[in-house]
Motif scaffolding. Structure first.
Motif, PDB file in Angstrom:
ATOM      1  N   PRO A   1       0.950  -1.217  -0.043  1.00 44.44           N
ATOM      2  CA  PRO A   1      -0.107  -0.047   0.090  1.00 44.44           C
ATOM      3  C   PRO A   1       0.894   1.224   0.211  1.00 44.44           C
ATOM      4  O   PRO A   1       2.208   1.102  -0.056  1.00 44.44           O
ATOM      5  CB  PRO A   1      -0.654  -0.120   1.302  1.00 44.44           C
ATOM      6  N   ASN A   2       0.290   2.307  -0.085  1.00 50.34           N
ATOM      7  CA  ASN A   2       1.110   3.542  -0.093  1.00 50.34           C
ATOM      8  C   ASN A   2       1.686   3.644   1.263  1.00 50.34           C
ATOM      9  O   ASN A   2       1.211   3.163   2.457  1.00 50.34           O
ATOM     10  CB  ASN A   2       0.197   4.836  -0.186  1.00 50.34           C
ATOM     11  N   ILE A   3       3.113   4.137   1.429  1.00 53.65           N
ATOM     12  CA  ILE A   3       3.875   4.282   2.511  1.00 53.65           C
ATOM     13  C   ILE A   3       4.350   5.684   2.987  1.00 53.65           C
ATOM     14  O   ILE A   3       5.263   6.247   3.727  1.00 53.65           O
ATOM     15  CB  ILE A   3       4.946   3.277   2.475  1.00 53.65           C
ATOM     16  N   ASP A   4       3.499   6.711   2.558  1.00 54.33           N
ATOM     17  CA  ASP A   4       4.160   8.141   2.539  1.00 54.33           C
ATOM     18  C   ASP A   4       4.089   8.217   4.358  1.00 54.33           C
ATOM     19  O   ASP A   4       5.019   9.204   4.554  1.00 54.33           O
ATOM     20  CB  ASP A   4       3.199   9.082   2.101  1.00 54.33           C
ATOM     21  N   ASP A   5       3.106   7.571   5.004  1.00 57.53           N
ATOM     22  CA  ASP A   5       3.037   8.047   6.462  1.00 57.53           C
ATOM     23  C   ASP A   5       4.168   7.602   7.281  1.00 57.53           C
ATOM     24  O   ASP A   5       4.337   8.167   8.300  1.00 57.53           O
ATOM     25  CB  ASP A   5       1.779   7.611   6.913  1.00 57.53           C
ATOM     26  N   PHE A   6       5.181   6.601   6.414  1.00 56.64           N
ATOM     27  CA  PHE A   6       6.300   6.179   7.408  1.00 56.64           C
ATOM     28  C   PHE A   6       7.627   6.728   6.739  1.00 56.64           C
ATOM     29  O   PHE A   6       8.718   6.180   7.111  1.00 56.64           O
ATOM     30  CB  PHE A   6       6.160   4.600   6.869  1.00 56.64           C
ATOM     31  N   TYR A   7       7.456   7.893   6.207  1.00 54.33           N
ATOM     32  CA  TYR A   7       8.564   8.277   5.470  1.00 54.33           C
ATOM     33  C   TYR A   7       9.554   8.765   6.459  1.00 54.33           C
ATOM     34  O   TYR A   7      10.851   8.583   6.355  1.00 54.33           O
ATOM     35  CB  TYR A   7       8.408   9.518   4.634  1.00 54.33           C
ATOM     36  N   ARG A   8       9.437   9.155   7.688  1.00 51.00           N
ATOM     37  CA  ARG A   8      10.294   9.585   8.676  1.00 51.00           C
ATOM     38  C   ARG A   8      11.144   8.255   9.194  1.00 51.00           C
ATOM     39  O   ARG A   8      12.198   8.782   9.580  1.00 51.00           O
ATOM     40  CB  ARG A   8       9.583   9.949  10.039  1.00 51.00           C
ATOM     41  N   HIS A   9      10.618   7.190   9.073  1.00 57.09           N
ATOM     42  CA  HIS A   9      11.457   5.858   9.719  1.00 57.09           C
ATOM     43  C   HIS A   9      12.169   5.540   8.464  1.00 57.09           C
ATOM     44  O   HIS A   9      13.083   4.378   8.786  1.00 57.09           O
ATOM     45  CB  HIS A   9      10.358   4.876  10.088  1.00 57.09           C
ATOM     46  N   LYS A  10      11.985   5.607   7.397  1.00 55.03           N
ATOM     47  CA  LYS A  10      12.838   4.965   5.953  1.00 55.03           C
ATOM     48  C   LYS A  10      12.904   3.514   6.045  1.00 55.03           C
ATOM     49  O   LYS A  10      13.931   2.786   5.899  1.00 55.03           O
ATOM     50  CB  LYS A  10      14.274   5.713   6.493  1.00 55.03           C
ATOM     51  N   THR A  11      11.901   2.964   6.283  1.00 54.23           N
ATOM     52  CA  THR A  11      11.835   1.520   6.645  1.00 54.23           C
ATOM     53  C   THR A  11      12.162   0.704   5.336  1.00 54.23           C
ATOM     54  O   THR A  11      12.745  -0.056   5.099  1.00 54.23           O
ATOM     55  CB  THR A  11      10.125   1.031   7.161  1.00 54.23           C
ATOM     56  N   VAL A  12      11.448   1.563   4.201  1.00 56.36           N
ATOM     57  CA  VAL A  12      11.675   0.679   2.864  1.00 56.36           C
ATOM     58  C   VAL A  12      13.264   1.070   2.473  1.00 56.36           C
ATOM     59  O   VAL A  12      13.771   0.320   1.718  1.00 56.36           O
ATOM     60  CB  VAL A  12      10.630   1.275   1.776  1.00 56.36           C
ATOM     61  N   SER A  13      13.699   1.939   2.711  1.00 60.63           N
ATOM     62  CA  SER A  13      15.181   2.248   2.333  1.00 60.63           C
ATOM     63  C   SER A  13      16.074   1.380   3.049  1.00 60.63           C
ATOM     64  O   SER A  13      16.935   0.903   2.531  1.00 60.63           O
ATOM     65  CB  SER A  13      15.616   3.826   2.698  1.00 60.63           C
TER      66      SER A  13
END
Length: 395
Positions: A264-276
């Motif tokens: 799904p969209n992951i914009d809400d988690f951008y601070r955590h850089k989980t996908v990166s």
């Protein structure tokens, strides 16, 4: 606003009465000025019977406005003043940007602002520009990257706007019962509204001067702060669209394996850089890594992880591998090893907090010591960031 220790620019963010979000940047050391306008409208917003309309509108805005009616006058002015200008149309956004010598910046802003207030969208110009889009379409037909992208479009949920034809051509943009210029006008009026726009202005002027310019030249853009962008209700993939293997025959010599994971969209988690962080783990090339094992087998030449298409209700995570001639024969074994490596990460979670902290520290060092990028690229990226992130994290 969070900024790098190396950043000596001054910033001010505010919102005009019409709903337009503005970020002002004073750069006393810059020999050029730049501006960028991002619009939350792209090919997802194309009518089903007018696919490519958003892209066509992007082209047409450069071909005259009420106060500057000559076709290409803005491009000519910017070029003669030592600058550059460009634009692009994406899935859900369109972005316009330019840079120019500081002395001519205010005059350029007056012309640029009229794109979003009163473009001519002259029917006399549509035929020429349709042909330009047709040429752009034909140029990409044999491009392997574009062909992979199109194969992707044709295998997702056909009810999702990602499945639409984004570029347009003579057929989709032909005059019908109504002249295409009238339909362009309707699209502009409905989609180019101030509350869906974000503007960046950067120059060596004071922030007060830049704010005055923003209010004077962009305050007339029409907007309705109470009007919200409709959410996409359809999923990108249905159950029958996933778990498939696609074989695409390239025009040029290319041996690539892409393993794509739907999220799904992951914009809400951008601070955590989980996908990166996940991309970092999968893309690692040291001893014992997925890359080193496959490379030692002689099956791959390169491996990258991350990226993939993304939008307001979807995100793809890709693992891309450049295969050798031998690797082509063993692609199924490679896929199996990729999943085994993911399982290996999943069962060794005790090491992840330390690795995450190491990656976080490296990214902080890079942020604190970043060098200035090309101004025109920087402001265009900023205007898109403003569409997605909190004010404190624009930069």
């Amino acid at each position: 606003m969070n900024i790098s220790r190396n950043d000596n620019r001054a910033y001010r963010a505010f919102t005009l009465d019409n709903g337009l979000k503005v970020l002002l940047v004073q750069d006393k050391d810059s020999t050029k000025a730049a501006a960028s306008m991002a619009v939350n409208a792209g090919h997802f917003d194309d009518p089903l019977d007018r696919q490519g309309l958003a892209h066509f509108l992007e082209h047409m805005l450069f071909l005259g406005t009420d106060q500057y009616p000559d076709s290409g006058s803005f491009n000519n002015f910017v070029s003669q003043a030592g600058g550059n200008t460009n634009a692009w149309t994406g899935t859900e956004h369109t972005c316009y940007f330019f840079d120019i010598n500081n002395q001519e910046f205010e005059q350029a802003l007056t012309q640029f602002s009229r794109f979003f207030i009163a473009p001519l969208l002259n029917s006399a110009e549509t035929e020429k520009e349709r042909n330009a889009i047709e040429a752009e379409f034909k140029l990409k037909i044999k491009d392997d990257g574009r062909r992979i992208y199109q194969a992707h479009k044709e295998t997702v949920n056909p009810a999702h706007p990602f499945a639409k034809f984004s570029v347009g051509n003579l057929q989709t943009l032909a005059d019908r019962e109504r002249c295409i210029s009238d339909e362009l006008r309707d699209f502009f009026n409905s989609q180019y509204q101030a509350q869906w726009m974000t503007l960046v202005i950067c120059a060596n002027e004071t922030l007060n001067t830049l704010q005055s310019w923003a209010q004077t030249y962009f305050g007339a853009i029409k907007g309705n702060k109470n009007l919200k962008k409709p959410e996409i209700s359809e999923p990108l993939y249905r159950k029958q669209d996933i778990g498939k293997i696609l074989h695409i025959e390239p025009h040029k010599h290319m041996q690539k394996l892409i393993i794509s994971f739907a999220m799904p969209n992951i914009d809400d988690f951008y601070r955590h850089k989980t996908v990166s962080f996940i991309a970092h783990l999968l893309g690692y090339e040291g001893t014992g890594s997925l890359y080193s094992i496959l490379k030692e087998q002689g099956w791959i030449n390169a491996l990258s992880a991350g990226g993939g298409i993304n939008g307001s209700n979807f995100k793809d995570f890709n693992i891309s591998l450049a295969l050798t001639d031998e690797g082509i024969e063993y692609f199924e074994d490679i896929i199996e090893m990729v999943f085994e490596y993911i399982c290996l990460i999943n069962v060794n979670t005790e090491k992840l907090p330390r690795l995450y902290q190491d990656k976080k520290n490296l990214l902080q060092i890079a942020f604190d010591n970043q060098e200035k990028s090309r101004l025109i690229d920087w402001v265009s990226n900023l205007s898109i960031n403003m569409q997605h992130y909190d004010e404190a994290n624009y930069v």
